[in-house]
Design a protein around this motif. Structure first.
Motif, PDB file in Angstrom:
ATOM      1  N   CYS A  39     -12.235  11.961   5.424  1.00  0.00           N
ATOM      2  CA  CYS A  39     -12.403  13.188   6.206  1.00  0.00           C
ATOM      3  C   CYS A  39     -13.702  13.896   5.819  1.00  0.00           C
ATOM      4  N   SER A  40     -14.038  13.905   4.531  1.00  0.00           N
ATOM      5  CA  SER A  40     -15.242  14.612   4.081  1.00  0.00           C
ATOM      6  C   SER A  40     -16.503  13.985   4.663  1.00  0.00           C
ATOM      7  N   SER A  41     -16.444  12.668   4.982  1.00  0.00           N
ATOM      8  CA  SER A  41     -17.635  12.017   5.530  1.00  0.00           C
ATOM      9  C   SER A  41     -17.936  12.474   6.946  1.00  0.00           C
ATOM     10  N   CYS A  60      -8.330  16.278  10.415  1.00  0.00           N
ATOM     11  CA  CYS A  60      -9.181  16.389   9.233  1.00  0.00           C
ATOM     12  C   CYS A  60      -9.735  17.799   9.091  1.00  0.00           C
ATOM     13  N   PRO A  61      -9.758  18.343   7.862  1.00  0.00           N
ATOM     14  CA  PRO A  61     -10.445  19.615   7.640  1.00  0.00           C
ATOM     15  C   PRO A  61     -11.951  19.409   7.680  1.00  0.00           C
ATOM     16  N   CYS A  62     -12.694  20.514   7.738  1.00  0.00           N
ATOM     17  CA  CYS A  62     -14.148  20.458   7.720  1.00  0.00           C
ATOM     18  C   CYS A  62     -14.640  20.957   6.365  1.00  0.00           C
ATOM     19  N   TYR A  63     -15.601  20.263   5.805  1.00  0.00           N
ATOM     20  CA  TYR A  63     -16.124  20.605   4.485  1.00  0.00           C
ATOM     21  C   TYR A  63     -17.507  21.222   4.634  1.00  0.00           C
ATOM     22  N   HIS A  64     -17.739  22.326   3.889  1.00  0.00           N
ATOM     23  CA  HIS A  64     -19.033  23.003   3.927  1.00  0.00           C
ATOM     24  C   HIS A  64     -19.357  23.502   2.528  1.00  0.00           C
ATOM     25  N   HIS A  65     -20.481  24.210   2.397  1.00  0.00           N
ATOM     26  CA  HIS A  65     -20.980  24.563   1.075  1.00  0.00           C
ATOM     27  C   HIS A  65     -20.035  25.446   0.280  1.00  0.00           C
ATOM     28  N   SER A  66     -19.191  26.193   0.972  1.00  0.00           N
ATOM     29  CA  SER A  66     -18.308  27.119   0.251  1.00  0.00           C
ATOM     30  C   SER A  66     -16.856  26.655   0.209  1.00  0.00           C
ATOM     31  N   GLY A  67     -16.574  25.409   0.665  1.00  0.00           N
ATOM     32  CA  GLY A  67     -15.201  24.924   0.573  1.00  0.00           C
ATOM     33  C   GLY A  67     -14.805  24.104   1.776  1.00  0.00           C
ATOM     34  N   ALA A  68     -13.529  24.140   2.112  1.00  0.00           N
ATOM     35  CA  ALA A  68     -12.987  23.380   3.234  1.00  0.00           C
ATOM     36  C   ALA A  68     -12.278  24.320   4.186  1.00  0.00           C
ATOM     37  N   THR A  69     -12.293  23.974   5.458  1.00  0.00           N
ATOM     38  CA  THR A  69     -11.692  24.796   6.501  1.00  0.00           C
ATOM     39  C   THR A  69     -10.780  23.935   7.353  1.00  0.00           C
ATOM     40  N   ALA A  70      -9.605  24.440   7.635  1.00  0.00           N
ATOM     41  CA  ALA A  70      -8.652  23.720   8.470  1.00  0.00           C
ATOM     42  C   ALA A  70      -9.148  23.662   9.907  1.00  0.00           C
ATOM     43  N   PRO A  71      -8.656  22.711  10.695  1.00  0.00           N
ATOM     44  CA  PRO A  71      -9.069  22.629  12.093  1.00  0.00           C
ATOM     45  C   PRO A  71      -8.796  23.947  12.831  1.00  0.00           C
ATOM     46  N   CYS A  98       0.830  -1.208   0.000  1.00  0.00           N
ATOM     47  CA  CYS A  98       0.000   0.000   0.000  1.00  0.00           C
ATOM     48  C   CYS A  98       0.859   1.250   0.000  1.00  0.00           C
ATOM     49  N   GLN A  99       0.317   2.310  -0.616  1.00  0.00           N
ATOM     50  CA  GLN A  99       1.021   3.579  -0.694  1.00  0.00           C
ATOM     51  C   GLN A  99       0.872   4.355   0.618  1.00  0.00           C
ATOM     52  N   LYS A 100       1.865   5.226   0.865  1.00  0.00           N
ATOM     53  CA  LYS A 100       1.850   6.120   2.028  1.00  0.00           C
ATOM     54  C   LYS A 100       1.573   5.311   3.293  1.00  0.00           C
ATOM     55  N   ASN A 101       0.629   5.771   4.127  1.00  0.00           N
ATOM     56  CA  ASN A 101       0.355   5.050   5.372  1.00  0.00           C
ATOM     57  C   ASN A 101      -0.966   4.291   5.322  1.00  0.00           C
ATOM     58  N   LEU A 102      -1.426   3.947   4.096  1.00  0.00           N
ATOM     59  CA  LEU A 102      -2.622   3.127   3.958  1.00  0.00           C
ATOM     60  C   LEU A 102      -2.298   1.682   4.317  1.00  0.00           C
ATOM     61  N   GLU A 103      -3.310   0.921   4.705  1.00  0.00           N
ATOM     62  CA  GLU A 103      -3.132  -0.476   5.077  1.00  0.00           C
ATOM     63  C   GLU A 103      -4.082  -1.353   4.279  1.00  0.00           C
ATOM     64  N   THR A 122      -8.714   6.165  11.673  1.00  0.00           N
ATOM     65  CA  THR A 122      -8.153   7.194  10.796  1.00  0.00           C
ATOM     66  C   THR A 122      -9.078   7.392   9.610  1.00  0.00           C
ATOM     67  N   HIS A 123      -8.872   8.515   8.898  1.00  0.00           N
ATOM     68  CA  HIS A 123      -9.719   8.852   7.762  1.00  0.00           C
ATOM     69  C   HIS A 123      -8.853   9.350   6.609  1.00  0.00           C
ATOM     70  N   LEU A 124      -9.316   9.081   5.399  1.00  0.00           N
ATOM     71  CA  LEU A 124      -8.575   9.450   4.193  1.00  0.00           C
ATOM     72  C   LEU A 124      -8.768  10.931   3.896  1.00  0.00           C
ATOM     73  N   ASN A 125      -7.644  11.655   3.714  1.00  0.00           N
ATOM     74  CA  ASN A 125      -7.739  13.077   3.399  1.00  0.00           C
ATOM     75  C   ASN A 125      -7.503  13.308   1.912  1.00  0.00           C
ATOM     76  N   LYS A 126      -7.540  14.544   1.491  1.00  0.00           N
ATOM     77  CA  LYS A 126      -7.374  14.872   0.071  1.00  0.00           C
ATOM     78  C   LYS A 126      -5.994  14.503  -0.452  1.00  0.00           C
ATOM     79  N   GLY A 127      -5.033  14.380   0.442  1.00  0.00           N
ATOM     80  CA  GLY A 127      -3.687  13.986   0.032  1.00  0.00           C
ATOM     81  C   GLY A 127      -3.512  12.493  -0.078  1.00  0.00           C
ATOM     82  N   GLN A 128      -4.632  11.752   0.008  1.00  0.00           N
ATOM     83  CA  GLN A 128      -4.618  10.300  -0.111  1.00  0.00           C
ATOM     84  C   GLN A 128      -3.726   9.637   0.933  1.00  0.00           C
ATOM     85  N   SER A 129      -3.750  10.189   2.147  1.00  0.00           N
ATOM     86  CA  SER A 129      -3.096   9.553   3.279  1.00  0.00           C
ATOM     87  C   SER A 129      -4.072   9.550   4.446  1.00  0.00           C
TER      88      SER A 129
END
Length: 856
Positions: free
Chosen positions: A624-626, A664-675, A607-612, A650-657
């Motif tokens: 993360c988006s879920s 995880c960032p938070c997703y809303h109607h106008s985009g994503a927000t960092a913690p 597996c790539q990166k830290n995926l299992e 753990t959860h998959l982020n946009k960087g595929q790790s």
């Protein structure tokens, strides 16, 4: 009258300390500790070479069986299978490519042969030749062995077994010995032996004129081994078998010779004539119609071997337990899978009808239609796999190997392209999830992408290591058939006629011309040997896939495995693992867990990166988006899949790790927000664990309330008194924040007011409702945020100042530096009856009449 063709089976046997009965039915004795060729021949380019060697104790201490370069050695109570593979090098010599040697346990299954218990004996049966070798192991070696084969194979043979037409044995012995400096072959010695003569006196009615010859053989066999309980007894038993159970000797020979019955393990009971295969809980009726009766250890009457427990314990059949996925169930226990319900009944599962929905499977060139018909695609082309009114699924084969490179879904006006490890829509790559009015497309794991449509057509694409396709739909056509529970019309061509074979049917659904270029047999000998060996793991009754054998037969998958591995275009290991994975996936679709098959077959994935890697990967709530809202991938009823993904916690982020919730960032109607803290939609929000927590209060004052555009997308620009007088083309956007309540407006002081109390502005000053101003001969009153004006009589003014600066009655300024006297204003207008006139000259003004000047 029906003509029947009988195949004659011939037998060569050796027993005791050196008695031989070759294929021709004669017999002779050889006393030697040298190795001998028992039989050697070649049939259809398959070589067979069987050699034996006796020890000083008279028993066979080594048995070598070589069939098609696979060597099986029986020695010191162990069975060793050795396989070597060679290829010619540039010097025309052979270079060893492969060498494997292992001590095997029974039953043992290989592509070329099977070795198993056969009564009290052990039997090797060849898969390449109609030949079997049977022997009985005792302490110190082998006391009895025989070779059985079809008579037609024995035409070109050498060895002690000879040909079935050979007469005489001296030359046979000389030609068959494999000379060694340390071994000896001695002349037989046959001194009088009373035990032999007593025993054979009871066989006169059987052996008749042959009795003297058998007395000689008995005395030659037993000489020097009088104290061995195996040498003499092996001879006596073979004579008893020769005479048969109807003879007197059958029931008396053990008491006459003091040869004891073989001991049986557990509570098994010995019998001279019984079933070769012991009835068990797993197989309570193993007897075949043509199975010979043989010395065997069996359970007492009305009992079977409990082979689902350790040891050799016989139990009544109703007491047999059932086993599923490594777990035992007692009689009457019920287990349910996603497809059916099963009840344990006397060691067997009695299952209801399979309720799993049908689907179409395209794995390389192997297709299983919706109705279960299986066939092989003939050419590496592009095909319509399945289609209906508003969608088409097209598959594209590689030009180099019989494997898919592309799947294209055309859905209404949308086009999705599935390549190896990549999904594209409109030129953009889908890395996690894409949702439209018609379809939801998302990655289930690193290996699988799922397409879920709004109208019931769903399919899954295996994206790596090879593309494979699994479709679920109804009312359609194409390579997958029409899904009407009738296999007879599955080969309906694109022109509407039903073909009789797969080739013309498949080619009718090709996109463009299509050549027949997928071989139906192996084209690479080395690959074939490799495939035969490795694909056999599917059929191993005790192997990693055995748990699924009772649910899905392996014959189709074994054939596909060999052909795909043989004709592999890249890595044979990869092709093998893809083929094995197809069977594992079919098992998993029924809820049958086969265990860690990838580790057992050296097919592990990196597996790539830290995926299992996991066999139980689920897309629902694993990104993360879920965390930021309801996940559309949940609740679709899809089974887990294998592949790489994020482990629990753990959860998959946009960087595929994989990251913990806290990162995880938070997703809303106008985009994503960092913690952390942030203002979103006019609210004070905190992004924590991928979830956005926002206050309902915006901190509004002066009677204002919160407006959140994501919930109530109003035109916030209209919420001021100032907006009322704006042109209609003013901004109509929504900006979250504090605004006056419904039917109120923000006045110019920042307070909320009703429409009737809205303020107005003139020359930078704020006026309340009802206040008035006068300007430009008009009186204007503030009402509902606007000025309402009325015209009034307005005096005009003409003035002169300075050095020639003039302002007209209409407020126009100009400069005139004349040196004469000029008329500034008069009411004569050319009628000579005016009442006044004003003239100016330089800096003097002459007024000739004193009237109030008014503008006419």
């Amino acid at each position: 009258q029906i003509n029947q063709c009988w195949i004659l089976i011939i037998t060569c046997r050796t027993f005791g300390s050196g008695v031989f009965e070759p294929f021709n039915g004669t017999n002779f004795y050889v006393r030697s500790n040298c190795p001998f060729t028992l039989t050697r021949f070649t049939n259809n380019r398959v070589g067979c070479d069987i050699t034996i060697r006796r020890g000083d104790n008279g028993l066979l201490v080594q048995l070598d069986i070589i069939i098609n370069k696979v060597r099986t050695v029986v020695q010191n109570g162990s069975i060793i299978v050795e396989e070597k593979r060679f290829e010619p090098n540039s010097n025309r010599l052979k270079t060893m490519l492969f060498h494997k040697e292992e001590i095997v346990s029974l039953p043992y299954h290989h592509t070329y042969q099977h070795i198993f218990h056969y009564g009290i004996y052990t039997r090797l049966r060849s898969s390449l030749l109609p030949l079997s070798v049977t022997w009985r192991s005792v302490p110190g070696g082998i006391d009895t062995m025989m070779v059985e084969l079809e008579q037609e194979l024995s035409t070109d043979m050498s060895g002690l077994c000879g040909k079935h037409t050979v007469i005489g044995n001296k030359q046979l012995i000389t030609e068959s010995v494999i000379a060694e400096d340390t071994c000896q072959t001695r002349d037989p010695v046959s001194p009088v032996n009373t035990e032999c003569r007593k025993f054979l006196s009871y066989t006169l009615d059987c052996l008749q004129a042959e009795t003297p010859r058998y007395i000689q053989l008995c005395e030659e066999n037993i000489y020097g081994y009088e104290k061995s309980k195996y040498i003499g007894c092996a001879f006596f038993k073979e004579i008893v078998k020769l005479c048969g159970r109807e003879r007197f000797i059958w029931h008396r020979w053990r008491s006459l010779t003091k040869c004891e019955e073989p001991s049986c393990p557990g509570n098994l009971v010995y019998t001279d004539e019984g079933q070769a295969f012991l009835p068990s809980c797993s197989n309570p009726s193993p007897t075949l119609s043509n199975q010979e009766l043989i010395s065997s250890c069996l359970c007492p009457r009305d009992q079977v071997l409990n082979d689902r427990a350790d040891g050799y314990l016989c139990v009544p059949l109703p007491e047999c337990c059932c086993v599923f996925a490594g777990k035992s169930y007692i009689n009457g226990d019920v287990r349910s899978t996603k497809c059916q319900s099963c009840v344990c009944d006397s060691g067997k599962w009695q299952c209801s009808e399979n309720l799993c929905p049908t689907g179409c499977v395209i794995e390389g060139p192997f297709v299983t239609t919706f109705d279960g018909k299986q066939y092989v695609i003939p050419g590496k082309c592009s095909y319509v796999a399945s289609q209906c009114h508003n969608w088409t699924i097209t598959i594209v084969f590689s030009e180099k190997a019989p494997s898919l490179t592309t799947v294209v879904l055309q859905l209404f006006q949308e086009t999705y392209i599935f390549l190896k490890n990549t999904v594209k829509f409109g030129g953009e790559e889908i890395t996690e999830l894409h949702q439209s009015d018609h379809a939801l497309v998302f990655w289930e794991s690193s290996m699988y992408v799922r397409v879920h449509t709004s109208f019931g057509m769903n399919f899954q694409v295996q994206m790596s290591p090879e593309i494979q396709l699994y479709i679920s739909a109804a009312f359609l056509s194409g390579l997958c058939g029409n899904n009407n529970d009738d296999t007879t019309d599955d080969f309906t061509t694109s022109s509407g006629i039903i073909e009789n074979s797969a080739q013309p049917f498949s080619r009718s659904w090709s996109v463009g011309s299509c050549a027949v270029d997928i071989p139906s047999t192996c084209i690479n000998t080395d690959n074939e040997i490799y495939a035969d060996e490795k694909c056999s793991v599917l059929n191993n009754p005790t192997g990693i896939f055995a748990e699924c054998h009772g649910h899905i037969p392996t014959n189709h998958y074994h054939t596909a495995c060999i052909q795909r591995t043989c004709n592999c275009g890249s890595s044979v290991t990869q092709c093998l693992c893809v083929a094995l994975g197809s069977y594992a996936k079919a098992c998993a679709s029924l809820g049958v867990v086969v265990g860690d098959w990838r580790k057992a077959t050296n097919c592990t994935l990196k597996c790539q990166k830290n995926l299992e890697f996991s066999y139980n990967m689920q897309a629902c709530n694993h990104t993360c988006s879920s965390l930021s809202g309801a996940d559309p991938r949940c609740g679709l009823g899809h089974a887990p899949v294998e592949g790489c993904g994020c482990p629990e916690g753990t959860h998959l982020n946009k960087g595929q790790s994989c990251t913990p919730k806290a990162e995880c960032p938070c997703y809303h109607h106008s985009g994503a927000t960092a913690p952390g803290s942030v203002i979103i939609d006019g609210r004070k929000c905190v992004c924590e664990d991928g979830e956005l927590h926002c206050s309902q209060d915006c901190g509004c004052t002066n009677g204002k309330v919160c407006v959140h555009c994501s919930e109530d997308p109003m035109n916030t620009a209209q919420k001021t008194c100032d907006y009322i007088s704006k042109p209609t083309g003013a901004s109509r956007t929504c900006e979250s924040g504090c605004y006056c309540p419904y039917d109120q407006y923000e006045d110019h002081h920042g307070n909320c007011a009703s429409l009737s109390n809205c303020t107005c502005v003139y020359s930078g000053k704020v006026f309340s409702a009802g206040q008035q101003v006068k300007t430009n001969c008009k009186t204007c009153i503030c009402g509902q945020g606007q000025w309402h004006c009325q015209d009034e009589p307005c005096p005009g003014q003409c003035q002169v100042y300075g050095n020639g600066h003039y302002q007209t009655f209409d407020s126009k300024w100009y400069r005139f530096a004349g040196q004469c006297q000029y008329t500034l204003v008069e009411d004569d207008c050319g009628n000579r009856n005016g009442t006044f006139s004003v003239r100016v000259e330089s800096s003097f003004i002459y007024i000739t009449c004193h009237y109030i000047l008014r503008r006419f």
